[in-house]
Design a protein around this motif. Structure first.
Motif: not given
Lengths: 113, 112
Positions: A88, A90, A102, A104-107, B36, B38, B42-44, B46, B89
């Motif tokens: 994945l 990211l 930071l 993050f997008g969904s990747g 984070y 997750q 999906k992405g992490p 915040f 995380f």
């Protein structure tokens, strides 16, 4: 708008293919990041762009080539990848390059065959 | 070297109970910490952050505690809901360093 948008969401490519991952943010952030995440592992930093300049390359193989056309866009160009590069990918952004908050997008889930 | 570790790789709690997720770090130069969440696919996301000049910070249903003496960070989630099921995380930023260091993650499962 508090989103980081990544395309495509899924990508399957052969080892001889050339493909690109795209990332976009409209939060006015000046730092953008590429991370790689293997299954059941934490994200690992690959590249950092700060004010559109590459500031960190975590010894990533040259088959991964980042590009930051402007402060809102970040690309990752892929060429001659190996099956172990499947992961994945990211994208993230932050207000400045100080690693704080930071987003993050969904990747992009990448599979290399 | 630096490390950010978690005491438990998995945690199961009953819906409505409080959850505590722990994180240990070894670098006393770390001055900023983030949690984070997750979810699968999906992405992490915040959740909350804390600086080293604080020992507690509260958000909506979440509290982060920082104990610099023993280099320990925890995330408390009050009245857990099914939507809290995810991998959590912790990450640390060492003063003057150039990247976040992520812990290995804890999978939180909420039982109905």
């Amino acid at each position: 708008d508090t989103e980081v948008t990544q395309t495509p969401k899924h990508l399957v490519m052969g080892m001889t293919n050339k493909k690109s991952l795209k990332c976009e943010q409209h939060m006015g952030h000046r730092a953008m990041y590429w991370y790689k995440q293997k299954a059941k592992k934490p994200p690992e930093l690959m590249f950092v762009y700060s004010y559109e300049k590459l500031s960190i390359n975590e010894s990533v193989p040259s088959r991964f080539s980042p590009e930051c056309p402007n402060s809102s866009l970040l690309n990752l160009h892929l060429h001659a990848l190996q099956p172990e590069d499947s992961a994945l990918y990211l994208c993230a952004s932050s207000r400045t390059g100080d690693n704080e908050k930071l987003f993050f997008g969904s990747g992009t889930q990448l599979s290399v065959l | 070297g630096e490390s950010v570790g978690l005491h438990l790789p998995t945690l199961s709690v009953q819906e409505g109970d409080n959850s505590i997720i722990n994180c240990a770090y070894s670098n006393s130069a770390s001055d900023y910490f983030i949690w984070y969440k997750q979810e699968s696919g999906k992405g992490p996301q915040f959740i909350i952050d804390i600086r080293s000049n604080m020992d507690k910070r509260q958000g909506q249903r979440v509290t982060v505690l920082l104990n610099k003496t023993v280099k320990h960070l925890s995330l408390q989630i009050a009245a857990t809901q099914p939507g809290d099921s995810a991998v959590y995380f912790c990450a640390e930023n060492q003063k003057g360093a150039q990247k976040l260091v992520f812990g290995q993650g804890t999978r939180l499962t909420i039982n109905p």
